[in-house]
Motif scaffolding. Structure first.
Motif, short mmCIF file in Angstrom:
data_model
loop_
_atom_site.label_atom_id
_atom_site.label_comp_id
_atom_site.label_asym_id
_atom_site.label_seq_id
_atom_site.Cartn_x
_atom_site.Cartn_y
_atom_site.Cartn_z
N ARG A 1 -5.36 -8.79 -3.89
CA ARG A 1 -5.48 -8.51 -5.46
C ARG A 1 -6.86 -7.01 -5.52
N ILE A 2 -7.60 -7.44 -4.72
CA ILE A 2 -8.76 -6.39 -4.53
C ILE A 2 -8.52 -5.17 -4.15
N LEU A 3 -7.48 -5.19 -2.97
CA LEU A 3 -6.88 -3.82 -2.39
C LEU A 3 -6.04 -3.15 -3.45
N ARG A 4 -5.45 -3.88 -3.96
CA ARG A 4 -4.21 -3.38 -5.27
C ARG A 4 -5.00 -2.25 -5.95
N LYS A 5 -6.23 -2.19 -6.10
CA LYS A 5 -6.96 -1.46 -6.89
C LYS A 5 -7.37 -0.14 -6.15
N LYS A 6 -6.85 0.95 -6.90
CA LYS A 6 -6.90 2.39 -6.13
C LYS A 6 -8.18 2.46 -5.28
N GLU A 7 -9.37 2.43 -6.31
CA GLU A 7 -10.65 2.57 -5.61
C GLU A 7 -11.09 1.67 -4.29
N ASN A 8 -10.21 0.39 -4.21
CA ASN A 8 -10.65 -0.37 -3.34
C ASN A 8 -9.70 -0.21 -2.17
N ASN A 9 -8.47 0.58 -2.30
CA ASN A 9 -7.64 0.40 -1.27
C ASN A 9 -7.71 1.16 0.06
N ILE A 10 -8.54 0.64 0.92
CA ILE A 10 -9.01 1.28 2.10
C ILE A 10 -7.92 1.47 3.09
N PHE A 11 -6.70 1.05 2.64
CA PHE A 11 -5.56 1.39 3.45
C PHE A 11 -4.43 2.31 2.76
N ALA A 12 -4.83 2.97 1.95
CA ALA A 12 -4.15 3.86 1.22
C ALA A 12 -3.47 4.93 2.05
N ARG A 13 -3.95 5.24 3.12
CA ARG A 13 -3.36 6.23 3.86
C ARG A 13 -1.89 5.65 4.74
N LEU A 14 -1.95 4.33 4.83
CA LEU A 14 -1.05 3.81 5.74
C LEU A 14 0.24 3.88 5.21
N ASN A 15 1.37 4.02 6.23
CA ASN A 15 2.67 4.36 5.44
C ASN A 15 3.09 2.74 5.26
N GLU A 16 4.22 2.53 4.64
CA GLU A 16 4.79 1.24 4.37
C GLU A 16 4.93 0.25 5.50
N ASP A 17 5.30 0.74 6.66
CA ASP A 17 5.58 0.05 7.64
C ASP A 17 4.22 -0.60 8.40
N ASP A 18 3.24 0.29 8.41
CA ASP A 18 2.10 0.26 9.09
C ASP A 18 1.49 -0.89 7.97
N MET A 19 1.44 -0.62 6.70
CA MET A 19 0.58 -1.42 5.85
C MET A 19 1.18 -3.06 5.97
#
Length: 116
Positions: free
Chosen positions: A26-44
């Motif tokens: 839930r925390i990571l869903r927020k754009k400002e918290n998503n430290i994994f934003a650069r991962l592609n869907e498979d890596d995520m």
């Protein structure tokens, strides 16, 4: 306790661990918290599965299984990053009683206050 709302939500299985994993995402869903934003869907998907596994490995009910997996990894000299990550998180999770008495008591009080 099986009758709590949280226990009912997670069917009484690794309740606090399931809650922690869900809360993390839930925390990571927020754009400002998503430290994994650069991962592609498979890596995520892989990262999410790994993080969930690590969190589930902190459940005391899984302690001996994790210790056996770790011992096997040591014996066969095949320790994966995932297993090492789980061990580091688990050891951190159970290490409070090794702290000096006043600090351990304060943290135990804080945890009891939070959950009870």
């Amino acid at each position: 306790q099986i009758s709590s709302e949280l226990a009912m939500t997670y069917n009484g299985i690794s309740v606090l661990e399931n809650y922690s994993a869900a809360f993390l995402f839930r925390i990571l869903r927020k754009k400002e918290n998503n430290i994994f934003a650069r991962l592609n869907e498979d890596d995520m998907k892989k990262m999410k599965a790994r993080l969930i596994e690590m969190i589930m490995d902190t459940d005391a009910a899984h302690h001996y299984n994790l210790m056996n997996r770790f011992q096997l990894g040591l014996d066969t000299k095949k320790l994966s990053r995932g297993l090492l990550s789980s061990m580091i998180l688990h050891v951190s999770d159970v290490s409070n009683p090794t702290r000096p008495g006043p600090i351990a008591r304060e943290w135990a009080y804080v945890v009891q206050t939070e959950f009870f």
